[in-house]
Motif scaffolding. Structure first.
Motif, PDB file in Angstrom:
ATOM      1  N   SER A  16       6.243  -5.902   8.742  1.00 18.45           N
ATOM      2  CA  SER A  16       7.113  -4.909   9.379  1.00 18.45           C
ATOM      3  C   SER A  16       6.216  -3.929  10.121  1.00 18.45           C
ATOM      4  O   SER A  16       4.997  -4.027  10.042  1.00 18.45           O
ATOM      5  CB  SER A  16       7.917  -4.145   8.324  1.00 18.45           C
ATOM      6  N   LYS A  17       6.821  -2.948  10.803  1.00 21.69           N
ATOM      7  CA  LYS A  17       5.990  -1.950  11.461  1.00 21.69           C
ATOM      8  C   LYS A  17       5.549  -0.848  10.511  1.00 21.69           C
ATOM      9  O   LYS A  17       4.839   0.075  10.887  1.00 21.69           O
ATOM     10  CB  LYS A  17       6.695  -1.391  12.700  1.00 21.69           C
ATOM     11  N   ASN A  18       5.965  -0.944   9.252  1.00 24.25           N
ATOM     12  CA  ASN A  18       5.516   0.013   8.241  1.00 24.25           C
ATOM     13  C   ASN A  18       4.054  -0.280   7.890  1.00 24.25           C
ATOM     14  O   ASN A  18       3.744  -1.349   7.358  1.00 24.25           O
ATOM     15  CB  ASN A  18       6.404  -0.135   7.000  1.00 24.25           C
ATOM     16  N   PRO A  19       3.146   0.646   8.182  1.00 22.15           N
ATOM     17  CA  PRO A  19       1.720   0.370   7.957  1.00 22.15           C
ATOM     18  C   PRO A  19       1.355   0.216   6.482  1.00 22.15           C
ATOM     19  O   PRO A  19       0.242  -0.202   6.172  1.00 22.15           O
ATOM     20  CB  PRO A  19       1.018   1.584   8.572  1.00 22.15           C
ATOM     21  N   PHE A  20       2.287   0.565   5.601  1.00 26.32           N
ATOM     22  CA  PHE A  20       1.981   0.461   4.170  1.00 26.32           C
ATOM     23  C   PHE A  20       2.473  -0.856   3.563  1.00 26.32           C
ATOM     24  O   PHE A  20       2.290  -1.111   2.381  1.00 26.32           O
ATOM     25  CB  PHE A  20       2.558   1.675   3.424  1.00 26.32           C
ATOM     26  N   TYR A  80      -6.515   6.151   4.251  1.00 21.64           N
ATOM     27  CA  TYR A  80      -5.880   4.898   4.666  1.00 21.64           C
ATOM     28  C   TYR A  80      -5.477   4.998   6.134  1.00 21.64           C
ATOM     29  O   TYR A  80      -4.619   5.814   6.503  1.00 21.64           O
ATOM     30  CB  TYR A  80      -4.663   4.632   3.779  1.00 21.64           C
ATOM     31  N   VAL A  81      -6.086   4.171   6.954  1.00 17.53           N
ATOM     32  CA  VAL A  81      -5.828   4.208   8.391  1.00 17.53           C
ATOM     33  C   VAL A  81      -4.519   3.485   8.696  1.00 17.53           C
ATOM     34  O   VAL A  81      -4.284   2.368   8.225  1.00 17.53           O
ATOM     35  CB  VAL A  81      -6.993   3.566   9.165  1.00 17.53           C
ATOM     36  N   THR A  82      -3.669   4.132   9.483  1.00 16.03           N
ATOM     37  CA  THR A  82      -2.376   3.537   9.823  1.00 16.03           C
ATOM     38  C   THR A  82      -2.326   3.076  11.274  1.00 16.03           C
ATOM     39  O   THR A  82      -1.499   2.265  11.642  1.00 16.03           O
ATOM     40  CB  THR A  82      -1.253   4.561   9.589  1.00 16.03           C
ATOM     41  N   ARG A  83      -3.215   3.616  12.117  1.00 14.91           N
ATOM     42  CA  ARG A  83      -3.100   3.313  13.534  1.00 14.91           C
ATOM     43  C   ARG A  83      -4.347   3.787  14.275  1.00 14.91           C
ATOM     44  O   ARG A  83      -4.905   4.827  13.947  1.00 14.91           O
ATOM     45  CB  ARG A  83      -1.865   4.050  14.073  1.00 14.91           C
ATOM     46  N   ILE A  84      -4.719   3.030  15.280  1.00 16.16           N
ATOM     47  CA  ILE A  84      -5.727   3.495  16.231  1.00 16.16           C
ATOM     48  C   ILE A  84      -4.957   4.056  17.422  1.00 16.16           C
ATOM     49  O   ILE A  84      -3.988   3.436  17.885  1.00 16.16           O
ATOM     50  CB  ILE A  84      -6.643   2.339  16.671  1.00 16.16           C
ATOM     51  N   ALA A 122       0.826  -1.211   0.000  1.00 13.92           N
ATOM     52  CA  ALA A 122       0.000   0.000   0.000  1.00 13.92           C
ATOM     53  C   ALA A 122       0.860   1.261   0.000  1.00 13.92           C
ATOM     54  O   ALA A 122       0.420   2.320   0.435  1.00 13.92           O
ATOM     55  CB  ALA A 122      -0.935  -0.028   1.216  1.00 13.92           C
ATOM     56  N   HIS A 123       2.094   1.145  -0.517  1.00 11.76           N
ATOM     57  CA  HIS A 123       3.013   2.281  -0.457  1.00 11.76           C
ATOM     58  C   HIS A 123       2.522   3.491  -1.244  1.00 11.76           C
ATOM     59  O   HIS A 123       2.919   4.612  -0.964  1.00 11.76           O
ATOM     60  CB  HIS A 123       4.409   1.858  -0.934  1.00 11.76           C
ATOM     61  N   SER A 124       1.635   3.279  -2.231  1.00 14.44           N
ATOM     62  CA  SER A 124       1.157   4.410  -3.034  1.00 14.44           C
ATOM     63  C   SER A 124       0.404   5.438  -2.179  1.00 14.44           C
ATOM     64  O   SER A 124       0.285   6.594  -2.564  1.00 14.44           O
ATOM     65  CB  SER A 124       0.253   3.916  -4.153  1.00 14.44           C
TER      66      SER A 124
END
Ligand SMILES: Cc1cc2nc3c(=O)[nH]c(=O)nc-3n(C[C@H](O)[C@H](O)[C@H](O)COP(=O)(O)OP(=O)(O)OC[C@H]3O[C@@H](n4cnc5c(N)ncnc54)[C@H](O)[C@@H]3O)c2cc1C
Ligand SMILES: *[C@@H]1O[C@H](CO)[C@@H](O)[C@H](O)[C@H]1NC(C)=O
Ligand SMILES: *[C@@H]1O[C@H](CO)[C@@H](O)[C@H](O)[C@H]1NC(C)=O
Ligand SMILES: *[C@@H]1O[C@H](CO)[C@@H](O)[C@H](O)[C@H]1NC(C)=O
Ligand SMILES: *[C@@H]1O[C@H](CO)[C@@H](O)[C@H](O)[C@H]1NC(C)=O
Length: 619
Positions: free
Chosen positions: A471-475, A280-284, A46-48
């Motif tokens: 990884s911890k990268n949300p994308f 795009y949600v990355t974190r709550i 989802a890097h875009s």
């Protein structure tokens, strides 16, 4: 280009409204979009969404405040959003990573091609040991829909609740309020049924339409008649009994795909609900001391935003993305989160219990009855009248529910789907991910007008997979291992083998002989040394040509005891965390003896009832 059906400032509209009559437009559009789908490079992450590579761990300052924030608008999130928007005076926000549907994906007959569009996340899995071996890289496919409607933008549209026993088991597992008696009224509230089913089992006032396709498939008729000949019944499989055969009950409206976007999001009360697409949600955001969810971080237009939730955050991002977002937010297996460099707020078995329906796609059945090929505008003329093959989702015409003789459970453990011709669609290989040699074996001797197939679906698979962060990268997409057909006692492959024998028995009936139905020869290079039709031949072929039926559930399962793997309780609250609930396929404790989309809508409607109880409102 296909026209996009748009929500304009929350009003559902169509960008260029000459709908319904335009055969030329539809014909050109379908041909062009099919070509596009064949060429389209599906995403692998989802890097875009993060073109500028912003650091997701730096919080922006600007915030907006809402009562409720809903993440994702698929089968679950759309229902939550619409029903919450009807509560007077609330202020809600829906965050959806995708956007509006178009009139290409609206055509059920384009279901496979729809997987080759921007409406598919295309998650994918790690290489498998005992299934998906005939697929590229031995990786199973993992298609999930993106946009208002979520996976209902690309799915097979079959309306099937499963067995009453499924829900009674949920309740018996320590989840009061979830027995079939409890959930049946909710199914009825959601449904607008046109199938003339068993009295007492269906609703006619809900927003989700259910109908039969008008298309009359001679191959389906032979399937139904052959089963009746064998002593089985034609039934309403969402009614009194589940074992038997039937034309497929579909979530279409006059032959067109009815996504949960169109059915529910288009009916949202805009005064109370903001719809935010491409978000795009990355974190709550969770306070680690009070263990209270208070907001959501998301990216839109290459900028990070924070929205605060005064009451609750509702996670409906689906069986793949919901556990991913929980883990990114510090809720998940502590050891794994530590490895990823994420601080644990609550140690729960998020991502375990990945349950799905493994499916065998490797049968060709020849016949002497044809569904004549037409030029595209011929199909379109039928379609615009709500008829013809384009109203069948991926050619799925009918279903049957059966039991193996070694099952210890009192419900169906096999589903067989009758797939009408034609399976030599140009998109077939790309959509299923078959290697060239598997594909060659599969289409050998196929007559697109006469060859049909039956998919075999293992409803109660013993094999259980898992999902973890890459990884911890949300994308980055998460890692999924389905582990199909890996259970110790080979229960799952035995189930498929049993079903193959049921089908071979069907081919011996008068009804099947009348269309000269015969098994077509599918011999993979890897299986050619086994005696044709021997058990070893079948086991080999099954391991190569089985894949997901795309019904993953269970990664945030509901249950009373977090020590036994439960992530949410019977009110769908995340264990140990305040103001955070989950409403999508991930909360199912186990696979259903049916298809998940409408049961997920039911779960979402139950969630809104819980929220109303807390607000002391009448349901
Ligand atoms: C090819 C195929 C055929 C199928 N056939 C059938 C069938 O015939 N019948 C049936 O009942 N089921 C079928 N299914 C399964 C069914 O459609 C799904 O199980 C169901 O729609 C899932 O609902 P959900 O609410 O759990 O998730 P989804 O519908 O997947 O919704 C999740 C939503 O969250 C959004 N999202 C994800 N991540 C983020 C993020 N980080 N930020 C913001 N938004 C996010 C997604 O874009 C999506 O809109 C099929 C599935 C596939 C792929
Ligand atoms: C937020 O505001 C503070 C104080 O005004 C400032 O120092 C900081 O740089 C701001 N952060 C961002 C991401 O804009
Ligand atoms: C179940 O069916 C299979 C195949 O038809 C048969 O070989 C087997 O003996 C049966 N088992 C039982 C327990 O009836
Ligand atoms: C069926 O298959 C043929 C040949 O493979 C193809 O040309 C045709 O477009 C297909 N028709 C439909 C409706 O999918
Ligand atoms: C198909 O084959 C059956 C059995 O041989 C025969 O009775 C029937 O007439 C055939 N149908 C067509 C359309 O050829």
């Amino acid at each position: 280009m296909a026209r996009v059906l748009v929500v304009l400032a929350c009003l559902w509209a169509c960008a260029n409204c000459k709908l319904n009559v335009d055969v030329d437009y539809f014909t050109k559009m379908l041909i062009q979009e099919q070509e596009e789908a064949l060429k389209y490079n599906l995403p692998i992450n989802a890097h875009s969404y993060n073109g500028y590579n912003l650091d997701p761990y730096s919080l922006p300052n600007g915030t907006e405040t809402y009562d409720y924030i809903i993440i994702g608008s698929g089968s679950g999130g759309s229902v939550v959003t619409q029903q919450l928007s009807e509560i007077d005076g609330i202020k809600g926000l829906l965050l959806e990573a995708g956007s509006h549907e178009d009139d290409f994906v609206d055509v059920p007959g384009m279901a496979f091609f729809a997987q080759g569009t921007k409406y598919n996340w295309n998650y994918g899995t790690v290489p498998q040991k005992k299934s998906c071996l005939g697929l590229k890289g031995k990786k199973c496919m993992l298609q999930r829909g993106k946009g208002f409607g979520g996976t209902t933008l690309i799915n097979g549209l079959v309306y099937s609740r499963g067995s009453p026993v499924d829900y009674d088991n949920w309740a018996a597992g320590g989840n009061p309020g979830w027995s079939y008696k409890d959930v049946l009224p909710v199914f009825k509230e959601l449904e607008n049924s046109h199938i003339n089913g068993d009295p007492g089992y269906h609703g006619t006032k809900g927003l989700m339409n259910v109908e039969y396709s008008k298309f009359d498939s001679p191959h389906l008729n032979a399937f139904l008649a052959s089963n009746v000949e064998l002593g089985r019944k034609e039934i309403d499989y969402n009614g009194r009994e589940q074992l038997g055969v039937s034309k497929a009950q579909l979530n279409t409206l006059n032959g067109r795909r009815l996504t949960t976007g169109k059915a529910f999001i288009s009916k949202v009360n805009c005064k109370n609900m903001k719809l935010s697409d491409n978000s795009y949600v990355t974190r709550i955001l969770i306070n680690p001391k009070t263990k209270t969810a208070f907001g959501v971080q998301y990216i839109k237009d290459n900028k990070f935003h924070v929205a605060l939730a005064k009451r609750e955050v509702i996670l409906s991002a689906g069986t793949v993305a919901s556990p991913q977002i929980l883990m990114l937010s510090g809720i998940g297996p502590q050891k794994h989160l530590k490895e990823m460099g994420i601080e644990t707020i609550n140690d729960l078995q998020v991502g375990d219990n990945y349950k799905d329906h493994p499916c065998f796609y490797g049968l060709n059945i020849l016949s002497n009855v044809s569904i004549p090929l037409k030029p595209m505008h011929g199909y379109v003329e039928d379609y615009l009248k709500g008829d013809g093959v384009l109203t069948l989702p991926g050619n799925n015409a009918g279903v049957g529910f059966f039991k193996t003789n070694f099952s210890k459970i009192p419900q169906a453990d096999i589903e067989i789907m009758l797939i009408s011709p034609n399976r030599s669609d140009a998109f077939f290989q790309k959509g299923f991910g078959f290697t060239d040699s598997s594909n060659k074996a599969l289409i050998e001797g196929v007559d697109p007008t006469k060859t049909f197939t039956m998919y075999i679906d293992v409803l109660k698979a013993k094999s259980t997979g898992y999902l973890r962060l890459k990884s911890k990268n949300p994308f980055d997409y998460p890692t999924v291992n389905t582990k199909f057909l890996e259970d110790d006692d080979d229960h799952d492959i035995k189930t498929i083998y049993y079903a193959i024998n049921l089908i071979l028995e069907m081919l011996e009936t008068k009804a099947m002989k009348a269309i000269d139905a015969k098994l077509g020869k599918v011999v993979l290079p890897e299986c050619k040394d086994f005696e044709y039709l021997s058990k070893d031949y079948w086991y080999c072929t099954i391991r190569y040509l089985s894949d997901s039926l795309y019904h993953p559930v269970g990664t945030c399962k509901m249950g009373p005891d977090p020590k036994k793997g439960a992530v949410v309780d019977n009110k769908l609250r995340v264990h140990g965390i305040k103001n955070l609930r989950v409403a999508d396929g991930s909360v199912f404790p186990d696979s259903l003896a049916g298809h998940p989309s409408n049961p997920i809508m039911m779960v979402a409607a139950k969630l809104v009832k819980f929220l109303k109880e807390d607000l002391k409102l009448k349901n």
